[in-house]
Design a protein around this motif. Structure first.
Motif, PDB file in Angstrom:
ATOM      1  N   ASP A  92       0.809  -1.226   0.000  1.00 49.06           N
ATOM      2  CA  ASP A  92       0.000   0.000   0.000  1.00 49.06           C
ATOM      3  C   ASP A  92       0.840   1.274   0.000  1.00 49.06           C
ATOM      4  O   ASP A  92       0.291   2.381   0.044  1.00 49.06           O
ATOM      5  CB  ASP A  92      -0.929   0.018   1.228  1.00 49.06           C
ATOM      6  N   LEU A  93       2.156   1.138  -0.029  1.00 51.93           N
ATOM      7  CA  LEU A  93       3.027   2.307   0.093  1.00 51.93           C
ATOM      8  C   LEU A  93       2.895   3.238  -1.117  1.00 51.93           C
ATOM      9  O   LEU A  93       3.172   2.845  -2.250  1.00 51.93           O
ATOM     10  CB  LEU A  93       4.489   1.862   0.232  1.00 51.93           C
ATOM     11  N   PRO A  94       2.472   4.496  -0.905  1.00 54.47           N
ATOM     12  CA  PRO A  94       2.381   5.449  -2.020  1.00 54.47           C
ATOM     13  C   PRO A  94       3.739   6.103  -2.279  1.00 54.47           C
ATOM     14  O   PRO A  94       4.549   6.252  -1.361  1.00 54.47           O
ATOM     15  CB  PRO A  94       1.370   6.478  -1.511  1.00 54.47           C
ATOM     16  N   GLU A  95       3.983   6.505  -3.526  1.00 52.26           N
ATOM     17  CA  GLU A  95       5.228   7.202  -3.839  1.00 52.26           C
ATOM     18  C   GLU A  95       5.215   8.606  -3.243  1.00 52.26           C
ATOM     19  O   GLU A  95       6.255   9.154  -2.887  1.00 52.26           O
ATOM     20  CB  GLU A  95       5.431   7.291  -5.348  1.00 52.26           C
ATOM     21  N   PHE A  96       4.020   9.202  -3.147  1.00 54.62           N
ATOM     22  CA  PHE A  96       3.867  10.538  -2.576  1.00 54.62           C
ATOM     23  C   PHE A  96       2.412  10.716  -2.175  1.00 54.62           C
ATOM     24  O   PHE A  96       1.543   9.913  -2.526  1.00 54.62           O
ATOM     25  CB  PHE A  96       4.289  11.629  -3.575  1.00 54.62           C
ATOM     26  N   LEU A  97       2.141  11.795  -1.435  1.00 49.04           N
ATOM     27  CA  LEU A  97       0.778  12.147  -1.049  1.00 49.04           C
ATOM     28  C   LEU A  97       0.466  13.531  -1.597  1.00 49.04           C
ATOM     29  O   LEU A  97       1.290  14.443  -1.522  1.00 49.04           O
ATOM     30  CB  LEU A  97       0.633  12.153   0.480  1.00 49.04           C
ATOM     31  N   GLU A  98      -0.731  13.682  -2.167  1.00 50.06           N
ATOM     32  CA  GLU A  98      -1.136  14.972  -2.711  1.00 50.06           C
ATOM     33  C   GLU A  98      -1.828  15.817  -1.643  1.00 50.06           C
ATOM     34  O   GLU A  98      -2.615  15.298  -0.857  1.00 50.06           O
ATOM     35  CB  GLU A  98      -2.075  14.779  -3.900  1.00 50.06           C
ATOM     36  N   VAL A  99      -1.509  17.101  -1.640  1.00 47.88           N
ATOM     37  CA  VAL A  99      -2.152  18.066  -0.744  1.00 47.88           C
ATOM     38  C   VAL A  99      -2.819  19.122  -1.617  1.00 47.88           C
ATOM     39  O   VAL A  99      -2.146  19.847  -2.358  1.00 47.88           O
ATOM     40  CB  VAL A  99      -1.129  18.732   0.199  1.00 47.88           C
ATOM     41  N   ASP A 100      -4.136  19.214  -1.560  1.00 54.99           N
ATOM     42  CA  ASP A 100      -4.899  20.148  -2.393  1.00 54.99           C
ATOM     43  C   ASP A 100      -4.960  21.518  -1.713  1.00 54.99           C
ATOM     44  O   ASP A 100      -5.526  21.664  -0.634  1.00 54.99           O
ATOM     45  CB  ASP A 100      -6.302  19.599  -2.618  1.00 54.99           C
TER      46      ASP A 100
END
Length: 208
Positions: A138-146
């Motif tokens: 489940d590891l994401p490469e990054f997280l988006e912040v809107d």
């Protein structure tokens, strides 16, 4: 992302120095209940890989002596003033155990934010990465912040990040809920607005 390394038999300061002279970087692989393994990696290939964000935040396929294992980059030691990697550490990944690691934050829609376009607000990125926990799959490469709707004078916190399924903030980050971004109006912009308001007031004619 795949990384090719070779087994390293000699250790110690002298052996590591001789290895670097030949264009190799010493390293170690540890964890997942197996014995630590000494490795060496081509320095130039490693140097270029370290410039990529994905190399720091993703699970890597490390090949040593023809065998592949999943690892995370855990530590890099650089020379204090030369463009030289002195040592690198990788941790093996257990598919059944949750990881505690940092992932980058990618800030989106800052330019279209009304506070920026209409009120001259400046959005500051207080954190550029955040610590999470999840299973390796489940590891994401990054997280988006809107940042589309943050208002002037307001802040976004860690808990405002929309996390993918299976991903959670580590307990201490969840408890502290630190600020990750803030929107402020510079003092100069406030002064200009005040001056403009006063000018409009002075220009008004008194009623007869």
């Amino acid at each position: 992302m795949k990384v090719v390394a070779f087994e390293r038999n000699l250790q110690g300061t002298g052996a590591s120095r001789r290895l670097r002279i030949t264009g190799k970087t010493p390293g170690i692989v540890y964890g997942a209940g197996a014995e630590p393994q000494l490795i060496e990696i081509d320095h130039n290939a490693l140097w270029h890989a370290l410039k990529k964000e994905v190399f720091h935040s993703s699970i890597l396929e490390l090949e040593v002596a023809g065998k592949e294992q999943q690892v995370l980059l855990r530590d890099v030691q650089y020379h204090p003033f030369r463009q030289l990697v002195l040592h690198v550490d990788f941790q093996r990944v257990d598919a059944k155990k949750k990881l505690h690691t940092r992932v980058p934050l990618h800030f989106m829609n800052q330019e279209s934010n009304p506070a920026v376009k209409l009120s001259s607000a400046v959005i500051s990125h207080v954190l550029n990465e955040i610590e999470i926990e999840c299973l390796p799959a489940d590891l994401p490469e990054f997280l988006e912040v809107d940042l589309a709707t943050i208002e002037a004078g307001h802040t976004l916190h860690a808990k405002d990040i929309v996390l993918p399924k299976g991903v959670a903030l580590v307990p201490h980050v969840d408890a502290e809920n630190p600020v990750i971004a803030s929107a402020t109006i510079p003092a100069g912009a406030v002064s200009d607005e005040a001056a403009a308001s006063e000018g409009e007031g002075e220009g008004e004619k008194p009623a007869a």
